[in-house]
Design a protein around this motif. Structure first.
Motif, short mmCIF file in Angstrom:
data_model
loop_
_atom_site.label_atom_id
_atom_site.label_comp_id
_atom_site.label_asym_id
_atom_site.label_seq_id
_atom_site.Cartn_x
_atom_site.Cartn_y
_atom_site.Cartn_z
N THR A 41 0.84 -1.19 0.00
CA THR A 41 0.00 0.00 0.00
C THR A 41 0.88 1.25 0.00
O THR A 41 2.06 1.20 0.39
N THR A 97 -7.26 -8.14 -6.76
CA THR A 97 -6.81 -7.16 -7.74
C THR A 97 -6.88 -7.68 -9.16
O THR A 97 -7.27 -6.96 -10.09
N GLN A 132 -5.31 4.52 -2.59
CA GLN A 132 -4.97 3.12 -2.81
C GLN A 132 -5.79 2.47 -3.92
O GLN A 132 -5.33 1.54 -4.58
N GLN A 187 -3.06 0.80 -6.20
CA GLN A 187 -3.07 -0.65 -6.31
C GLN A 187 -3.15 -1.11 -7.77
O GLN A 187 -2.69 -2.20 -8.10
#
Length: 577
Positions: free
Chosen positions: A102, A170, A252, A256
């Motif tokens: 992160t 993700t 984030q 990400q």
């Protein structure tokens, strides 16, 4: 909606959810789940970054924004390309070198745990609220237009996203966002083609632009220095720059996306790809809204696009007055059609004086139309204060449902759902990651294994999905949904960006000074928003909300430097140095 529309809509959504679940199920460890195995290529990163930002609010609110206010909103994005360059040069190399999960891990390395935790909590607050809005935005509009139950729609969108986001993390977000961006762009180009085909035969694209210009819808650049104006060239390249730096560099949900890149170069190319295409994409979406405006210059439009407003006024004591306004609106529409026809005919003659006179007539009629719509909003407020009278978010969906052929309605509704799902998935993915890695893992006394944190990530993602649905069910519309999301971001982003800029460039400042400065700054930004923006009506604000990004960033830097200097001076005095 006809059966074929339902088939197109449900088939598109089922394929995206099913494919995303099937392709990415079974993550073996935290690295796979949070960073997608770090094997994403640049085009995947670029599309994922674009899809994360392009929520349903973008495709519902932006055309309506252009319909009412013209193309000026595009100035909001002028700072974005420069922000992409700065992030590629500064942020990405540092994140990759430190091999962080992160963005906020870096803050602990640079400052301390409490600063990392504060930044993470600020992110969770603003992004948790935004996740609810990205679900709520399409739900309330589709509910009002289609007659579906609002809470049911919130739950449907939320559950669809939760299924594949919790399962695949993700990678699931990235895989599905490529499909969603394809659906979104096909749908928007289809809408543009159709609205152009519906214009009168003698009005081609060139004349349509001149009609829009005569109606003051093509005023793209505003170089005024008025800080009250929401969208100017200067607010775009300053406030918009700081907002983009904070969003793409410290949020984030975006970080990400490019942390999953297989190399620094792939991540950088992905962001540059986004920087090159984002402004043209937003320009095109605004242009669709402007062409919808041109369409309604030759076709009937409601005096208020929100169908709930019509229902509320019909059953009230103000119905007679409202019907009078509708009659006047119909007469005015006929005059506008004649004026527009006269204007397009004068264009062929190419007589300057006649063209100026025709434009002036159009402006007079538009001013009368704005006054009628304002009177209608006043009556609606008297009839039912809970009804949203600002109808910007209903313009495009009204056009879709009343003018698009059967089958394509399902496609364009799929666009709205796909956009809602793509942005919400990124948000839930990021919220689960931050909660797991920055709060749960970092503050847990006993160390767990990979399997433990993988399960924790899934459970926290699921929990945030439920929270987002709950936020959506308790949401309410304000002036404009796309502005609401940006306002929420502007309240928090500047502060967080300032913390990161101190970490990168002002090496002598330490954790205690930054932590105290961030708390003071957040309070000051909230108070500034309340007294300079919130308590004033639309158009009466003392400050455009984009400036909050610059103010928050500047405040935390200045206060932190002053505090650190004070601490060091006090320490020297105390030690007699």
């Amino acid at each position: 909606m006809e059966v074929i529309d339902w088939i197109v809509l449900t088939g598109t959504l089922a394929f995206i959810v099913g494919f995303g679940y099937w392709r990415t199920r079974g993550s073996k460890n935290v690295n796979d789940y949070i960073l997608g195995g770090k094997d994403a290529q640049w085009w995947t990163i670029g599309l994922s970054v674009m899809a994360t930002q392009a929520s349903a609010i973008t495709f519902l609110s932006t055309p309506g924004q252009a319909f009412h206010d013209g193309m000026g909103f595009v100035q909001f994005y002028f700072g974005l390309p420069l922000a992409m360059i700065i992030i590629c040069m500064v942020f990405i190399p540092i994140y990759h070198r430190l091999k962080v999960y992160t963005a906020y891990e870096f803050l602990e390395n640079r400052f301390d745990l409490k600063t990392r935790s504060l930044a993470a909590i600020l992110f969770l607050m603003q992004r948790g609220l935004a996740a609810g809005i990205t679900i709520y935005a399409p739900s309330i509009i589709l509910s009002a237009v289609l007659g579906w139950e609002l809470k049911t729609l919130n739950v449907i969108i939320g559950i669809l996203v939760i299924i594949y986001t919790v399962a695949g993390g993700t990678k699931a977000v990235s895989v599905t966002q490529k499909q969603q961006m394809f659906v979104i762009m096909v749908g928007m180009f289809t809408a543009f083609y159709l609205v152009m085909s519906y214009l009168p035969d003698d009005v081609d694209f060139g004349k349509a632009l001149k009609v829009a210009g005569a109606n003051d819808k093509l005023n793209i650049l505003d170089f005024s220095l008025d800080t009250k104006s929401r969208y100017t060239f200067w607010s775009g390249i300053t406030g918009g720059l700081f907002l983009a730096l904070a969003y793409f560099g410290t949020d984030q949900s975006q970080v990400q996306r490019y942390l999953s890149g297989r190399s620094i170069r792939e991540s950088q190319l992905g962001l540059i790809f986004n920087g090159l295409l984002k402004v043209p994409m937003q320009f095109f979406i605004l242009l669709v809204g402007v062409m919808v405006f041109v369409f309604y210059q030759y076709n009937h439009s409601p005096i208020n696009f929100n169908p709930a407003a019509q229902d509320a006024i019909t059953s009230s004591e103000f119905n007679a007055d409202y019907e009078r306004l509708k009659s006047e609106h119909l007469k005015l529409e006929e005059e506008k059609r004649i004026a527009q026809d006269h204007f397009t005919a004068v264009l062929d003659v190419k007589d300057y004086d006649l063209t100026v006179a025709a434009k002036e007539r159009i402006r007079e009629l538009n001013q009368a139309d704005r006054m009628l719509r304002a009177e209608a909003r006043t009556l609606i407020e008297k009839a039912d204060e809970s009804i949203e009278t600002n109808d910007k978010d209903y313009v495009f969906i009204h056009f879709i449902l009343n003018n698009i052929p059967t089958g394509l309605i399902g496609l364009l509704l799929a666009v709205i759902f796909s956009a809602a799902m793509s942005s919400t998935a990124s948000e839930l993915n990021a919220l689960g990651t931050i909660t797991t890695m920055d709060l749960y893992k970092r503050n847990r006394k006993s160390e767990g294994d990979e399997t433990h944190y993988l399960k924790a990530s899934k459970w926290f993602t699921f929990l945030w999905g439920i929270i987002a649905i709950l936020f959506a069910n308790f949401g309410s519309l304000v002036d404009n949904l796309i502005q609401l999301v940006n306002i929420i971001g502007s309240i928090f982003y500047g502060n967080v960006l300032g913390i990161f800029l101190i970490a990168f460039f002002i090496k002598f400042v330490r954790g205690n000074a930054v932590f105290i400065a961030a708390l003071i700054t957040q309070l000051m930004v909230v108070l500034t928003y309340y007294y300079a923006i919130h308590i004033h009506g639309p158009g009466e604000e003392k400050l455009g909300y984009l400036w909050l990004n610059f103010i928050g960033c500047a405040l935390v830097i200045v206060i932190a430097v002053l505090l650190e200097t004070s601490f060091r001076t006090g320490k020297r005095i105390k030690t007699g140095a």
